[in-house]
Design a protein around this motif. Structure first.
Motif, PDB file in Angstrom:
ATOM      1  N   LEU A  57       0.875  -1.171   0.000  1.00 49.22           N
ATOM      2  CA  LEU A  57       0.000   0.000   0.000  1.00 49.22           C
ATOM      3  C   LEU A  57       0.909   1.218   0.000  1.00 49.22           C
ATOM      4  O   LEU A  57       1.602   1.484   0.989  1.00 49.22           O
ATOM      5  CB  LEU A  57      -0.894  -0.024   1.246  1.00 49.22           C
ATOM      6  N   THR A  58       0.955   1.951  -1.115  1.00 49.22           N
ATOM      7  CA  THR A  58       1.931   3.026  -1.238  1.00 49.22           C
ATOM      8  C   THR A  58       1.321   4.355  -1.628  1.00 49.22           C
ATOM      9  O   THR A  58       0.427   4.423  -2.484  1.00 49.22           O
ATOM     10  CB  THR A  58       3.023   2.663  -2.273  1.00 49.22           C
ATOM     11  N   ASP A  59       1.792   5.413  -0.978  1.00 53.44           N
ATOM     12  CA  ASP A  59       1.436   6.764  -1.375  1.00 53.44           C
ATOM     13  C   ASP A  59       2.195   7.096  -2.653  1.00 53.44           C
ATOM     14  O   ASP A  59       3.240   6.504  -2.942  1.00 53.44           O
ATOM     15  CB  ASP A  59       1.817   7.737  -0.250  1.00 53.44           C
ATOM     16  N   LEU A  70       7.825   2.928  -7.574  1.00 55.15           N
ATOM     17  CA  LEU A  70       7.816   1.759  -6.692  1.00 55.15           C
ATOM     18  C   LEU A  70       6.902   0.677  -7.246  1.00 55.15           C
ATOM     19  O   LEU A  70       7.229  -0.515  -7.185  1.00 55.15           O
ATOM     20  CB  LEU A  70       7.348   2.175  -5.300  1.00 55.15           C
ATOM     21  N   LEU A  71       5.764   1.078  -7.810  1.00 58.92           N
ATOM     22  CA  LEU A  71       4.847   0.124  -8.446  1.00 58.92           C
ATOM     23  C   LEU A  71       5.559  -0.651  -9.543  1.00 58.92           C
ATOM     24  O   LEU A  71       5.471  -1.881  -9.620  1.00 58.92           O
ATOM     25  CB  LEU A  71       3.641   0.873  -9.012  1.00 58.92           C
ATOM     26  N   VAL A  83      -0.307  -4.261  -5.664  1.00 61.81           N
ATOM     27  CA  VAL A  83       0.011  -2.906  -5.200  1.00 61.81           C
ATOM     28  C   VAL A  83      -1.239  -2.032  -5.238  1.00 61.81           C
ATOM     29  O   VAL A  83      -1.914  -1.947  -6.270  1.00 61.81           O
ATOM     30  CB  VAL A  83       1.121  -2.265  -6.058  1.00 61.81           C
ATOM     31  N   ILE A  84      -1.524  -1.393  -4.116  1.00 61.76           N
ATOM     32  CA  ILE A  84      -2.606  -0.417  -4.025  1.00 61.76           C
ATOM     33  C   ILE A  84      -1.963   0.956  -3.897  1.00 61.76           C
ATOM     34  O   ILE A  84      -1.165   1.188  -2.983  1.00 61.76           O
ATOM     35  CB  ILE A  84      -3.510  -0.695  -2.805  1.00 61.76           C
ATOM     36  N   VAL A  85      -2.282   1.841  -4.824  1.00 56.80           N
ATOM     37  CA  VAL A  85      -1.675   3.169  -4.858  1.00 56.80           C
ATOM     38  C   VAL A  85      -2.637   4.193  -4.272  1.00 56.80           C
ATOM     39  O   VAL A  85      -3.818   4.217  -4.622  1.00 56.80           O
ATOM     40  CB  VAL A  85      -1.290   3.556  -6.304  1.00 56.80           C
ATOM     41  N   VAL A  86      -2.114   5.045  -3.400  1.00 57.11           N
ATOM     42  CA  VAL A  86      -2.909   6.103  -2.779  1.00 57.11           C
ATOM     43  C   VAL A  86      -2.468   7.447  -3.354  1.00 57.11           C
ATOM     44  O   VAL A  86      -1.277   7.773  -3.328  1.00 57.11           O
ATOM     45  CB  VAL A  86      -2.733   6.109  -1.246  1.00 57.11           C
ATOM     46  N   TYR A 104      -3.277  -2.877  -8.444  1.00 61.96           N
ATOM     47  CA  TYR A 104      -4.535  -3.584  -8.176  1.00 61.96           C
ATOM     48  C   TYR A 104      -5.673  -2.574  -8.105  1.00 61.96           C
ATOM     49  O   TYR A 104      -6.756  -2.806  -8.638  1.00 61.96           O
ATOM     50  CB  TYR A 104      -4.443  -4.357  -6.863  1.00 61.96           C
ATOM     51  N   ASP A 105      -5.416  -1.448  -7.447  1.00 62.24           N
ATOM     52  CA  ASP A 105      -6.407  -0.369  -7.377  1.00 62.24           C
ATOM     53  C   ASP A 105      -5.677   0.917  -7.024  1.00 62.24           C
ATOM     54  O   ASP A 105      -4.522   0.904  -6.584  1.00 62.24           O
ATOM     55  CB  ASP A 105      -7.473  -0.679  -6.321  1.00 62.24           C
TER      56      ASP A 105
END
Length: 367
Positions: A57-59, A70-71, A83-86, A104-105
């Motif tokens: 879970l990455t900003d 990073l993704l 990977v969930i990106v914020v 992923y989202d």
């Protein structure tokens, strides 16, 4: 079976906002997850390379390495997490880029903690299914020639081609994303083998199946058919065995000997991303002189342009070249995610080309 039923989800949280990162960590731990918190992109990448995470879970906005880079680096790993990106509030374009690059989202701040928990569970379930499917895959898709401008690597590839043609087992050493699988597929095609190209990762196999696949003497406990060994699956073709550093040395020696035998019937290419101190001699021993090291992209900047133009041309369906300033910019980057990161960056830039354009300018990379 749900992710929770298999045990805690291993989650990496990369968030440079100290308060928010701590809140996320505490919330996810409270939901039963196994959480590691880091404060910047470089620390996140180091953690991903050291440990097997189900979900990252990455900003997006982080020092050192941003969330999109990073993704790309995460997707290049042999056991890539979902990977969930914020993103920041209103950053719809960034969310779309993240999804196109394989996230992923992508969720925007502010978000609800319950939403994050649900996404983590669903992402972990997807990864479990992906690992089960990818543990062993068979492919015979045509591949382009492995090309490099690096003289030393070109010489090493030529030696690898000679070894593959003779059927000698081969070991490829290099960081994730340096082209080991691409080279293995090219060697399979170049040798003209009649059998399939089998891509196997023992690390992604359940423990009981792993033993069966490696040893080739599995009988189903319910009385069903035996599970074929990797060597049987690759008969007449090539077996790519990833992560050989995790295979017991005695078993690895047996696999190499079986492939090298006149009646072996298949080629064997092993890969390793990192060699622990004192382990290199043990890993190299079964392969003799047939060992090739693939340097990372940062050590061969000339290949960045070659690979980028190949990727852009493939996407456009016609030859595409980079302008001089675009080449200079790409070659100056360190590319911690190697080819996967470069592919994501080039894909985003190539998508901005107008129909019929044959040059990819610097401006396409800066939007």
């Amino acid at each position: 079976m749900g992710a929770a039923a298999r045990g805690p989800v291993r989650v990496l949280v990369a968030e440079d906002e100290a308060h928010l990162g701590t809140l996320l960590e505490q919330f996810l731990v409270g939901r039963g997850h196994d959480v590691t918190l880091v404060r910047d992109g470089k620390a996140a990448l180091a953690a991903l390379r050291e440990r097997d995470f189900d979900v990252a879970l990455t900003d997006v906005q982080m020092p050192g390495l941003d969330g999109l880079a990073l993704l790309a680096a995460a997707r290049a790993l042999p056991l890539a997490p979902e990977v969930i990106v914020v993103t920041g509030n209103g950053a719809a374009e960034t969310q779309l880029r993240a999804l196109r690059q394989g996230a992923y989202d992508a969720v925007a701040k502010p978000y609800r903690m319950a939403e994050i928990d649900l996404l983590v569970h669903r992402a972990a379930e997807k990864r479990a299914m992906r690992r089960a499917l990818a543990a062993t895959s068979v492919a015979d898709v045509p591949v382009p020639r492995f090309v490099t401008t690096d003289a030393a690597l070109a010489d090493a590839v030529a030696r690898a081609e000679s070894a593959a043609a003779s059927g000698a087992p081969l070991l490829l050493i290099g960081e994730p994303g340096t082209g080991k699988r691409t080279l293995a597929r090219w060697l399979h095609a170049h040798a003209g083998r009649s059998g399939p190209f089998v891509d196997a990762d023992p690390r992604a196999m359940p423990a009981d199946e792993r033993v069966a696949r490696l040893h080739g003497r599995a009988v189903d406990a319910e009385g069903g058919p035996a599970v074929p060994s990797l060597s049987q699956l690759a008969a007449g073709g090539t077996l790519l065995l990833r992560g050989v550093e995790t295979v017991e040395p005695r078993v690895l020696e047996q696999l190499v000997a079986a492939a090298a035998a006149p009646a072996g019937g298949h080629a064997l290419v092993g890969t390793v991303e990192r060699v622990a101190m004192g382990q290199e001699a043990v890993l190299r021993a079964p392969f003799g002189d047939a060992v090739v090291g693939l340097p990372p992209l940062r050590a061969r900047p000339g290949d960045v342009t070659v690979v980028a133009e190949q990727l852009a041309s493939r996407r456009a369906g016609a030859p595409v070249t980079l302008t001089t300033d675009a080449r200079t910019m790409l070659e100056a980057r360190s590319w911690p995610g190697n080819a996967a990161e470069l592919a994501a960056v080039v894909a985003a830039a190539a998508a901005r080309l107008a129909w019929g354009e044959t040059e990819l300018p610097l401006a396409a990379f800066e939007r």
